[in-house]
Design a protein around this motif. Structure first.
Motif, mmCIF file in Angstrom:
data_model
loop_
_atom_site.group_PDB
_atom_site.id
_atom_site.type_symbol
_atom_site.label_atom_id
_atom_site.label_comp_id
_atom_site.label_asym_id
_atom_site.label_seq_id
_atom_site.Cartn_x
_atom_site.Cartn_y
_atom_site.Cartn_z
ATOM 1 N N THR A 53 33.697 40.243 42.676
ATOM 2 C CA THR A 53 34.441 39.342 43.561
ATOM 3 C C THR A 53 34.558 37.965 42.914
ATOM 4 O O THR A 53 34.119 37.752 41.776
ATOM 5 C CB THR A 53 33.731 39.218 44.922
ATOM 6 O OG1 THR A 53 32.398 38.716 44.709
ATOM 7 C CG2 THR A 53 33.641 40.579 45.621
ATOM 8 N N GLN A 54 35.150 37.041 43.643
ATOM 9 C CA GLN A 54 35.233 35.639 43.211
ATOM 10 C C GLN A 54 35.848 35.485 41.815
ATOM 11 O O GLN A 54 35.385 34.689 41.003
ATOM 12 C CB GLN A 54 33.848 34.988 43.240
ATOM 13 C CG GLN A 54 33.209 34.933 44.617
ATOM 14 C CD GLN A 54 33.977 34.011 45.568
ATOM 15 O OE1 GLN A 54 34.149 32.818 45.293
ATOM 16 N NE2 GLN A 54 34.467 34.573 46.672
ATOM 17 N N VAL A 111 50.250 40.287 53.017
ATOM 18 C CA VAL A 111 49.698 39.539 54.141
ATOM 19 C C VAL A 111 48.225 39.256 53.870
ATOM 20 O O VAL A 111 47.412 40.171 53.798
ATOM 21 C CB VAL A 111 49.852 40.314 55.466
ATOM 22 C CG1 VAL A 111 49.193 39.555 56.612
ATOM 23 C CG2 VAL A 111 51.329 40.558 55.759
ATOM 24 N N ASN A 112 47.865 37.985 53.721
ATOM 25 C CA ASN A 112 46.482 37.620 53.428
ATOM 26 C C ASN A 112 46.293 36.125 53.652
ATOM 27 O O ASN A 112 47.256 35.373 53.773
ATOM 28 C CB ASN A 112 46.108 37.970 51.982
ATOM 29 C CG ASN A 112 46.924 37.170 50.974
ATOM 30 O OD1 ASN A 112 46.589 36.029 50.659
ATOM 31 N ND2 ASN A 112 48.018 37.762 50.475
ATOM 32 N N GLY A 113 45.040 35.729 53.692
ATOM 33 C CA GLY A 113 44.706 34.309 53.779
ATOM 34 C C GLY A 113 43.832 33.921 52.610
ATOM 35 O O GLY A 113 42.897 33.129 52.760
ATOM 36 N N CYS A 114 44.125 34.464 51.446
ATOM 37 C CA CYS A 114 43.268 34.324 50.272
ATOM 38 C C CYS A 114 43.885 33.414 49.226
ATOM 39 O O CYS A 114 45.073 33.090 49.269
ATOM 40 C CB CYS A 114 43.011 35.697 49.643
ATOM 41 S SG CYS A 114 42.386 36.940 50.796
ATOM 42 N N THR A 115 43.064 33.036 48.268
ATOM 43 C CA THR A 115 43.522 32.362 47.055
ATOM 44 C C THR A 115 43.089 33.214 45.863
ATOM 45 O O THR A 115 42.285 34.149 46.005
ATOM 46 C CB THR A 115 42.906 30.964 46.918
ATOM 47 O OG1 THR A 115 41.492 31.098 46.647
ATOM 48 C CG2 THR A 115 43.109 30.159 48.196
ATOM 49 N N HIS A 116 43.567 32.880 44.682
ATOM 50 C CA HIS A 116 43.199 33.653 43.500
ATOM 51 C C HIS A 116 41.739 33.471 43.103
ATOM 52 O O HIS A 116 41.244 34.208 42.239
ATOM 53 C CB HIS A 116 44.125 33.328 42.336
ATOM 54 C CG HIS A 116 45.472 33.993 42.443
ATOM 55 N ND1 HIS A 116 45.624 35.359 42.431
ATOM 56 C CD2 HIS A 116 46.715 33.478 42.594
ATOM 57 C CE1 HIS A 116 46.909 35.668 42.552
ATOM 58 N NE2 HIS A 116 47.585 34.547 42.655
ATOM 59 N N GLN A 117 41.055 32.535 43.724
ATOM 60 C CA GLN A 117 39.620 32.413 43.507
ATOM 61 C C GLN A 117 38.883 33.633 44.073
ATOM 62 O O GLN A 117 37.742 33.910 43.714
ATOM 63 C CB GLN A 117 39.088 31.132 44.164
ATOM 64 C CG GLN A 117 37.578 30.906 44.013
ATOM 65 C CD GLN A 117 37.129 30.810 42.557
ATOM 66 O OE1 GLN A 117 37.821 30.213 41.733
ATOM 67 N NE2 GLN A 117 35.986 31.406 42.242
ATOM 68 N N GLU A 118 39.572 34.393 44.919
ATOM 69 C CA GLU A 118 38.972 35.565 45.557
ATOM 70 C C GLU A 118 39.473 36.880 44.955
ATOM 71 O O GLU A 118 39.295 37.939 45.559
ATOM 72 C CB GLU A 118 39.268 35.539 47.062
ATOM 73 C CG GLU A 118 38.764 34.301 47.783
ATOM 74 C CD GLU A 118 39.295 34.210 49.192
ATOM 75 O OE1 GLU A 118 38.726 34.848 50.092
ATOM 76 O OE2 GLU A 118 40.315 33.496 49.386
ATOM 77 N N ASP A 119 40.077 36.841 43.803
ATOM 78 C CA ASP A 119 40.599 38.063 43.179
ATOM 79 C C ASP A 119 39.469 39.065 42.919
ATOM 80 O O ASP A 119 38.421 38.727 42.364
ATOM 81 C CB ASP A 119 41.299 37.736 41.863
ATOM 82 C CG ASP A 119 42.679 37.140 42.086
ATOM 83 O OD1 ASP A 119 43.207 37.251 43.204
ATOM 84 O OD2 ASP A 119 43.226 36.562 41.122
ATOM 85 N N ALA A 120 39.715 40.320 43.309
ATOM 86 C CA ALA A 120 38.732 41.391 43.158
ATOM 87 C C ALA A 120 38.805 42.010 41.765
ATOM 88 O O ALA A 120 39.861 42.014 41.116
ATOM 89 C CB ALA A 120 38.974 42.468 44.215
ATOM 90 N N GLY A 121 37.677 42.557 41.331
ATOM 91 C CA GLY A 121 37.617 43.240 40.044
ATOM 92 C C GLY A 121 36.772 44.498 40.136
ATOM 93 O O GLY A 121 36.157 44.781 41.162
#
Length: 310
Positions: free
Chosen positions: A197-198, A232-242
């Motif tokens: 995460t992150q 549809v999301n409330g995220c930023t790319h700081q929360e990109d999953a891996g």
């Protein structure tokens, strides 16, 4: 490369009836061979008890001597990607038809199990408790809509999905090992080791396509998992999953090559890993034979072209 790339009238516009339906007959020299092998009673068409067609009847294969080289041939014959396991002792249940083959011994490069050494057809030295099976990774249309980027090899990196003609990332809200298991299975990358995460593999710059992904771990593709609607999301790319996969089914050589900046993981600029750094390949002498090797190494089917000039 695809029918929809050809010129035609707009979708649905025609003055035809179904008496004018078009068809195609292809040569497909492998079709007859492939049609004589199937996997049954498994979770999908690329895993199950192995059955072969002989004398107009389906029958099983004895597990005596059955190993990964044999499974590799079956997976190749069925267009099912990488061989994951070669279970025996009726792992996928016992058959009830003849036991057609025994002591199969493939070297792993054959295109059909019928090319492998074996005992004479129909000589039964086994019972159905010894029925052989195969588990392959699933290579489907969905494979080209998922990739892992910015990792050390193709089986580790930031998760990206292809939607609406554009690659995008996945938000890490709720991202867990069940989701990672599906990603690794879909890409034929072995077992899931971690669900990162992150933005642990760097931040993406494209749309965040998926959020709140909730896989059970049994799906064959990430798009089969529950999630919020696309985009549809409330995220930023700081929360990109891996994801980090075990990569146990990719040889060390295959892990040193990748295709980037193309429409899918099986098309793009060729890059190789050397000295801990990715680099490109010059096109001097680059030809379809070289492309064939790359496609085989990445389990990407036949080579269609070998473009040069960047």
């Amino acid at each position: 490369d695809a029918l929809h790339q050809c010129r035609a009238r707009p979708w649905g516009l025609n003055n035809c009836n179904h008496r004018e339906d078009a068809g195609v007959v292809c040569s497909d020299s492998q079709l007859e061979i492939t049609a004589k092998v199937r996997l049954v009673d498994g979770p999908h068409r690329c895993a199950g008890r192995l059955e072969v067609f002989q004398n107009n009847r389906w029958g099983t294969v004895c597990g005596n001597g059955w190993d990964m080289n044999d499974a590799i041939v079956v997976c190749r014959q069925l267009g099912c990607g990488i061989a994951l396991s070669a279970p025996v002792q009726a792992h996928f249940g016992q058959g009830s038809d003849p036991i057609w083959m025994n002591r199969v011994s493939c070297i792993g490069t054959e295109s059909s199990i019928s090319e492998c050494l074996s005992s004479s057809w129909g000589i039964q030295l086994c019972t159905h408790m010894d029925d052989a099976g195969v588990e392959c990774s699933v290579l489907s249309e969905d494979t080209s809509t998922l990739r892992l980027v910015n990792g050390p090899h193709r089986c580790s990196g930031r998760v990206e999905v292809f939607h609406n003609q554009q690659w995008g990332t996945v938000c890490d809200d709720g991202w867990d090992m069940y989701d990672a298991m599906v990603v690794c299975r879909q890409l034929g990358c072995g077992e899931a080791l971690s669900a990162t995460t992150q933005a642990s593999f760097g931040r993406g710059v494209d749309p965040i396509w998926l959020d709140r992904v909730a896989c059970t771990g049994r799906e064959n593709a990430l798009t089969q998992c529950r999630a919020r609607p696309w985009g549809v999301n409330g995220c930023t790319h700081q929360e990109d999953a891996g994801v980090v996969c075990s990569d146990k089914n990719i040889t060390s050589e295959a892990a040193q090559i990748r295709l980037v900046n193309g429409p899918s993981r099986c098309a793009g600029r060729v890059e190789v890993l050397h000295g801990g750094q990715w680099g490109t390949v010059c096109d001097d002498g680059w030809n379809i034979q070289a492309a064939t090797v790359v496609c085989r190494q990445l389990n990407c089917g036949g080579a269609e072209s070998a473009p040069s000039g960047a």
